[in-house]
Design a protein around this motif. Structure first.
Motif, PDB file in Angstrom:
ATOM      1  N   HIS A   6       2.187   1.731  -3.512  1.00 30.80           N
ATOM      2  CA  HIS A   6       1.166   2.286  -4.395  1.00 30.80           C
ATOM      3  C   HIS A   6       1.019   3.792  -4.201  1.00 30.80           C
ATOM      4  O   HIS A   6       0.787   4.534  -5.163  1.00 30.80           O
ATOM      5  CB  HIS A   6      -0.178   1.610  -4.143  1.00 30.80           C
ATOM      6  N   LYS A   7       1.149   4.244  -2.966  1.00 30.71           N
ATOM      7  CA  LYS A   7       1.034   5.674  -2.696  1.00 30.71           C
ATOM      8  C   LYS A   7       2.286   6.437  -3.127  1.00 30.71           C
ATOM      9  O   LYS A   7       2.232   7.629  -3.415  1.00 30.71           O
ATOM     10  CB  LYS A   7       0.738   5.899  -1.207  1.00 30.71           C
ATOM     11  N   GLN A  26       0.827  -1.204   0.000  1.00 30.49           N
ATOM     12  CA  GLN A  26       0.000   0.000   0.000  1.00 30.49           C
ATOM     13  C   GLN A  26       0.863   1.256   0.000  1.00 30.49           C
ATOM     14  O   GLN A  26       0.559   2.239  -0.687  1.00 30.49           O
ATOM     15  CB  GLN A  26      -0.935   0.007   1.219  1.00 30.49           C
TER      16      GLN A  26
END
Length: 322
Positions: free
Chosen positions: A316-317, A313
């Motif tokens: 992805h950011k 995550q």
């Protein structure tokens, strides 16, 4: 019990073998592709059985394996031995993407075998003893103040070591990320991620990641993980705040505690071996218990998987800013 160590790189030689070779109740087997290194380390640690091909280990009657090889080989090796019905230890990270991590956990569940992760910072004796709520379930004393945690911040910095984002996050940043992931129930939308990239002499940003800071709040507690790989020196800082009690550590062996308006120094006992102070000794014994029993607590398995999910995550950011 007979256990094979696969991959004899820097971390295996510096951190694992010195601890494991002192455990007399286990028969150790070494495995690496470099025959010269294999013979040298077998002689150094007085291990009589060793192989260059991991497939040969099955025929020598091992009960479990520890994988210390490069991250790119983890999926192949862990899959192979889980399919043989064996407990498997893997140095962090389990893989460099969450899909492979999830697949390996699914395989371990289907084979009813434990998949143990080598996060040594979970076992640092000083932190487990002093920080309420930090220790893994069943590995240290319980503290009455555990529910009063207000903030936990873990900083792990390096000097002049910017890197490719996926490797940066999975191979290195996952350490502070996992160290503050105590509950393993975070949602992606709860994450606040900030980044910095390397800047060349012309002032243009490169593709090399220099810093990541991640934070989230769970109920009334703030969690933060930070890594700056353009720091002035390689170092690690940990801070924990409870209701009217605070701790600060700049090493694994000593720190300070403030409580009731007074300061005290907290430290490891004198003559504590370095690898014990860094958690490798306690982790080794916990792993041997898991391997012998053929199972580990569900909460630990869930945290292992969730920390890798968090890494994905964060990646992805980070990617949209490239």
């Amino acid at each position: 019990m007979k256990i094979a160590l696969i991959g004899l790189g820097d971390i295996a030689v510096k951190a694992h073998l010195p601890v494991l070779s002192q455990i007399s109740e286990v028969e150790w087997v070494l495995c690496t592709r470099n025959a010269g290194t294999l013979k040298q380390l077998a002689a150094r640690f007085r291990i009589s059985e060793y192989y260059t091909d991991y497939r040969d280990l099955i025929r020598c009657g091992i009960d479990a394996v520890m994988i210390h090889s490069a991250t790119s080989s983890h999926f192949e090796l862990a899959s192979y031995f889980l399919k043989q019905g064996m407990p498997v230890f893997v140095d962090k990270p389990l893989a460099d993407n969450f899909a492979d991590c999830e697949a390996l956990h699914d395989l371990a569940e289907s084979q009813q075998q434990p998949l143990f992760m080598g996060f040594n910072r979970r076992y640092i004796p000083l932190y487990c003893q002093e920080l309420p709520g930090y220790a893994l379930p069943g590995t240290a004393v319980c503290h009455a103040e555990a529910s009063s945690l207000r903030a936990l911040r873990w900083e792990k910095h390096r000097y002049n070591l910017t890197g490719e984002p996926r490797t940066f996050i999975y191979d290195d940043f996952i350490h502070p990320l996992d160290s503050v992931n105590l509950h393993a129930d975070l949602k992606a939308d709860d994450l606040m991620v900030t980044t910095q990239f390397d800047v060349n002499q012309a002032g243009a940003s490169s593709m090399r990641l220099a810093r990541v800071d991640v934070q989230w709040q769970r109920n009334n507690t703030l969690f933060q993980a930070s890594m700056n790989r353009q720091h002035g020196m390689t170092c690690e800082h940990i801070s924990a705040d409870y209701q009217n009690m605070s701790f600060r550590f700049e090493s694994f062996t000593e720190g300070r505690c403030w409580r009731e308006g007074a300061e005290r120094t907290v430290r490891q006992p004198d003559w504590t071996p370095m690898l014990a102070s860094k958690g490798f000794e306690a982790m080794a014994h916990h792993w041997l218990t898991v391997a012998e029993q053929g199972k580990q607590p569900l909460a630990i398995t869930q945290r292992n998987l969730h920390s890798h999910w968090l890494a994905e995550q964060v990646l992805h950011k980070v990617q949209p800013s490239l």
